[in-house]
Design an enzyme around this catalytic site. Structure first.
Site, PDB file in Angstrom:
ATOM      1  N   GLU A  89       0.884  -1.525   0.036  1.00 54.31           N
ATOM      2  CA  GLU A  89      -0.264  -0.052  -0.013  1.00 54.31           C
ATOM      3  C   GLU A  89       0.940   1.234   0.063  1.00 54.31           C
ATOM      4  O   GLU A  89       1.602   1.100   0.746  1.00 54.31           O
ATOM      5  CB  GLU A  89      -0.586  -0.086   1.349  1.00 54.31           C
ATOM      6  CG  GLU A  89      -1.392  -1.077   1.073  1.00 54.31           C
ATOM      7  CD  GLU A  89      -2.926  -1.315   2.564  1.00 54.31           C
ATOM      8  OE1 GLU A  89      -3.846  -1.990   1.962  1.00 54.31           O
ATOM      9  OE2 GLU A  89      -2.671  -0.329   3.929  1.00 54.31           O
ATOM     10  N   CYS A 103       2.796   8.383   1.273  1.00 51.63           N
ATOM     11  CA  CYS A 103       3.805   7.718   2.109  1.00 51.63           C
ATOM     12  C   CYS A 103       4.110   6.247   0.913  1.00 51.63           C
ATOM     13  O   CYS A 103       3.394   5.152   0.983  1.00 51.63           O
ATOM     14  CB  CYS A 103       3.135   7.592   2.828  1.00 51.63           C
ATOM     15  SG  CYS A 103       3.043   6.568   4.466  1.00 51.63           S
ATOM     16  N   CYS A 110       6.694  -6.201   7.417  1.00 46.15           N
ATOM     17  CA  CYS A 110       7.379  -5.788   7.797  1.00 46.15           C
ATOM     18  C   CYS A 110       8.121  -6.843   9.610  1.00 46.15           C
ATOM     19  O   CYS A 110       7.328  -7.123   9.868  1.00 46.15           O
ATOM     20  CB  CYS A 110       7.422  -4.548   8.483  1.00 46.15           C
ATOM     21  SG  CYS A 110       8.580  -3.397  10.202  1.00 46.15           S
ATOM     22  N   CYS A 114       6.542  -3.972  15.665  1.00 46.14           N
ATOM     23  CA  CYS A 114       5.998  -3.562  16.682  1.00 46.14           C
ATOM     24  C   CYS A 114       4.394  -2.769  17.068  1.00 46.14           C
ATOM     25  O   CYS A 114       3.964  -3.905  16.527  1.00 46.14           O
ATOM     26  CB  CYS A 114       5.710  -1.878  16.334  1.00 46.14           C
ATOM     27  SG  CYS A 114       8.051  -1.526  15.645  1.00 46.14           S
ATOM     28  N   CYS A 117       0.992  -2.003  15.435  1.00 45.38           N
ATOM     29  CA  CYS A 117       1.635  -1.545  14.112  1.00 45.38           C
ATOM     30  C   CYS A 117       0.545  -2.749  13.803  1.00 45.38           C
ATOM     31  O   CYS A 117       1.051  -4.118  13.747  1.00 45.38           O
ATOM     32  CB  CYS A 117       3.185  -1.344  13.807  1.00 45.38           C
ATOM     33  SG  CYS A 117       3.051  -0.888  11.853  1.00 45.38           S
ATOM     34  N   CYS A 332      -0.893   6.286   9.474  1.00 45.65           N
ATOM     35  CA  CYS A 332      -0.068   5.181  10.341  1.00 45.65           C
ATOM     36  C   CYS A 332      -0.025   4.596  10.439  1.00 45.65           C
ATOM     37  O   CYS A 332      -1.044   4.781  11.520  1.00 45.65           O
ATOM     38  CB  CYS A 332       0.615   6.436  11.071  1.00 45.65           C
ATOM     39  SG  CYS A 332       0.709   8.127  10.312  1.00 45.65           S
TER      40      CYS A 332
HETATM   41  N1  SAH Z   1       9.149   1.143  10.007  1.00 38.48           N
HETATM   42  C1  SAH Z   1       9.226   2.959   9.785  1.00 38.48           C
HETATM   43  C2  SAH Z   1       8.620   3.295   9.034  1.00 38.48           C
HETATM   44  C3  SAH Z   1       6.646   2.919   8.752  1.00 38.48           C
HETATM   45  S1  SAH Z   1       5.418   3.325   9.925  1.00 38.48           S
HETATM   46  C4  SAH Z   1       9.505   3.119  11.434  1.00 38.48           C
HETATM   47  O1  SAH Z   1       8.815   2.875  12.408  1.00 38.48           O
HETATM   48  O2  SAH Z   1       9.437   4.583  11.678  1.00 38.48           O
HETATM   49  C5  SAH Z   1       5.756   5.205  10.237  1.00 38.48           C
HETATM   50  C6  SAH Z   1       5.121   5.530  11.400  1.00 38.48           C
HETATM   51  O3  SAH Z   1       3.819   5.168  11.719  1.00 38.48           O
HETATM   52  C7  SAH Z   1       6.263   4.894  12.484  1.00 38.48           C
HETATM   53  O4  SAH Z   1       6.364   6.047  13.864  1.00 38.48           O
HETATM   54  C8  SAH Z   1       5.162   4.613  13.518  1.00 38.48           C
HETATM   55  O5  SAH Z   1       5.773   4.415  15.495  1.00 38.48           O
HETATM   56  C9  SAH Z   1       3.467   5.001  13.422  1.00 38.48           C
HETATM   57  N2  SAH Z   1       3.235   3.864  13.411  1.00 38.48           N
HETATM   58  C10 SAH Z   1       2.805   2.992  13.378  1.00 38.48           C
HETATM   59  N3  SAH Z   1       1.113   2.381  14.048  1.00 38.48           N
HETATM   60  C11 SAH Z   1       1.011   3.182  14.697  1.00 38.48           C
HETATM   61  C12 SAH Z   1      -0.507   3.287  14.218  1.00 38.48           C
HETATM   62  N4  SAH Z   1      -1.442   2.744  15.296  1.00 38.48           N
HETATM   63  N5  SAH Z   1      -0.803   4.671  14.838  1.00 38.48           N
HETATM   64  C13 SAH Z   1      -0.431   5.911  14.810  1.00 38.48           C
HETATM   65  N6  SAH Z   1       1.004   5.931  13.904  1.00 38.48           N
HETATM   66  C14 SAH Z   1       1.376   4.223  14.050  1.00 38.48           C
END
Ligand code: SAH
Length: 344
Positions: A89, A103, A110, A114, A117, A332
């Site tokens: 996406e 984006c 991944c 986390c 996420c 995000c």
């Molecule tokens: N792997 C990279 C880029 C992808 S995530 C990273 O971790 O930075 C892009 C951003 O969205 C990151 O800051 C991540 O922590 C945030 N993010 C992930 N899950 C989220 C969620 N459920 N709500 C808001 N932000 C989130």
């Protein structure tokens, strides 16, 4: 097939057709500056060269399967299929004020897992190639052209951890910067990472002045480890040394996602202030975007504003992020493709 992003191989096709170098410039401009398609690009070449280019040059690498336009803001989610049947996406963002942005994803799934996420839930399949990373931008540019827009800002905040796919991501960033290709300014490209110190250092050495975003989310080692398994491998102390060096070279943005009862208390705030003291960073406070299957809850807006106000009072350049695209699961952390490979 020769990729339009494989400069060397394309040069060989040019040479065997005796195409003048200036025609190749028109060819590139048609694709990257004018957001034209295959036919527009072929049309810039001498007629005698067109069949060879048409047969041997690959112009597209992803198939656009679905487009979802937000009804509440200017976000569009694009779902692409790779040649081997994976779904990824990208999200086009048209903020009310500001540049049209995209984006983009750097991996299928991944491997960082986390807890907050959605992408982590689909597991990791493979890295995206240079062609697949750039094709997201190329196709989005074509899509927004009829609106009188062009993509001026690229953030690597879609699916995947860009610094765990450094070869393709570094090459893609170089293409996005290059005047003869996308010609974006350094300040309009942002790579976001969970924090891989050696790769961050390599990035700032290679692309000085380019923003680097770190998903910090907690300045307390035990809390961060629970949220982000990668934190065990790359502890906060080590990351801080990297931040000091990176901020001396370019702009560093710290992303801080606020989770109720997890990283939004007084001790969390104090730890964050102590951790970042003396490092010139920009802090971005992020609301949690919910997704199916997650038990976590975001911190309410008034508390987020309060947290940000305290950081500002402590001298940090701080902003609050408002995610676009929440109605189409494009915000995000909401990018997930569970149907991947089932539609081949
Ligand atoms: N792997 C990279 C880029 C992808 S995530 C990273 O971790 O930075 C892009 C951003 O969205 C990151 O800051 C991540 O922590 C945030 N993010 C992930 N899950 C989220 C969620 N459920 N709500 C808001 N932000 C989130």
């Amino acid at each position: 097939m020769v990729s339009i992003y494989d400069t060397k191989a394309l040069e060989a096709v040019r040479s065997r057709n005796a195409v003048q170098p200036h025609r190749m410039k028109l060819f590139r401009n048609a694709l990257f500056k004018k957001a034209g398609g295959r036919d527009e690009a072929l049309g810039t070449l001498p007629e005698s060269a067109r069949p060879d280019f048409a047969e041997h040059v690959g112009f597209g690498f992803l198939e656009l399967l679905e487009r979802h336009d937000s009804k509440i803001d200017g976000a569009s989610k694009l779902i692409f299929k790779t040649n081997d049947g994976h779904l990824i996406e990208s999200v086009v963002l048209r903020p009310a004020t500001g540049r049209t942005s995209i984006c983009i994803s750097s991996q299928v799934g991944c491997a960082c897992y986390c807890g907050f996420c959605a992408t982590g839930m689909m597991g990791f399949s493979r890295n995206l190639t240079l062609d697949e990373i750039l094709d997201q931008v190329t196709q989005a540019n074509r899509m927004v052209k009829p609106e009188g827009r062009s993509i001026r800002n690229v953030v690597f905040m879609g699916m995947g951890e860009p610094l765990l796919n450094p070869d393709a991501v570094f090459a893609a960033v170089a293409f996005l910067r290059a005047p003869q290709f996308f010609d974006l300014s350094a300040s309009h490209i942002t790579v976001s990472t969970v924090g891989i110190p050696h790769a961050m250092e390599h990035f700032v050495e290679t692309f000085p002045k380019m923003p680097l975003a770190l998903s910090l989310h907690s300045a307390r080692q035990e809390v961060r480890e629970k949220l982000m398994p990668q934190a065990r491998k790359y502890p906060l102390d080590q990351l801080r040394e990297t931040l000091v060096r990176a901020s001396a070279s370019g702009k560093v943005m710290i992303e801080y996602l606020m989770l109720s009862g997890i990283n939004d208390g007084e001790a969390d705030l104090q730890a964050l202030i102590d951790y970042l003291r003396g490092i010139p960073v920009h802090l971005n406070i992020i609301p949690f975007n919910e997704f199916a299957g997650s038990q976590l809850r975001g911190t309410a807006q008034p508390e987020r504003e309060q947290f940000a106000a305290r950081l500002k009072a402590a001298g940090f350049d701080t902003t609050l992020r408002y995610s676009l695209g929440s109605d189409i699961a494009a915000a995000c952390g909401q990018l997930v493709q569970t149907k991947a490979r089932s539609r081949q």
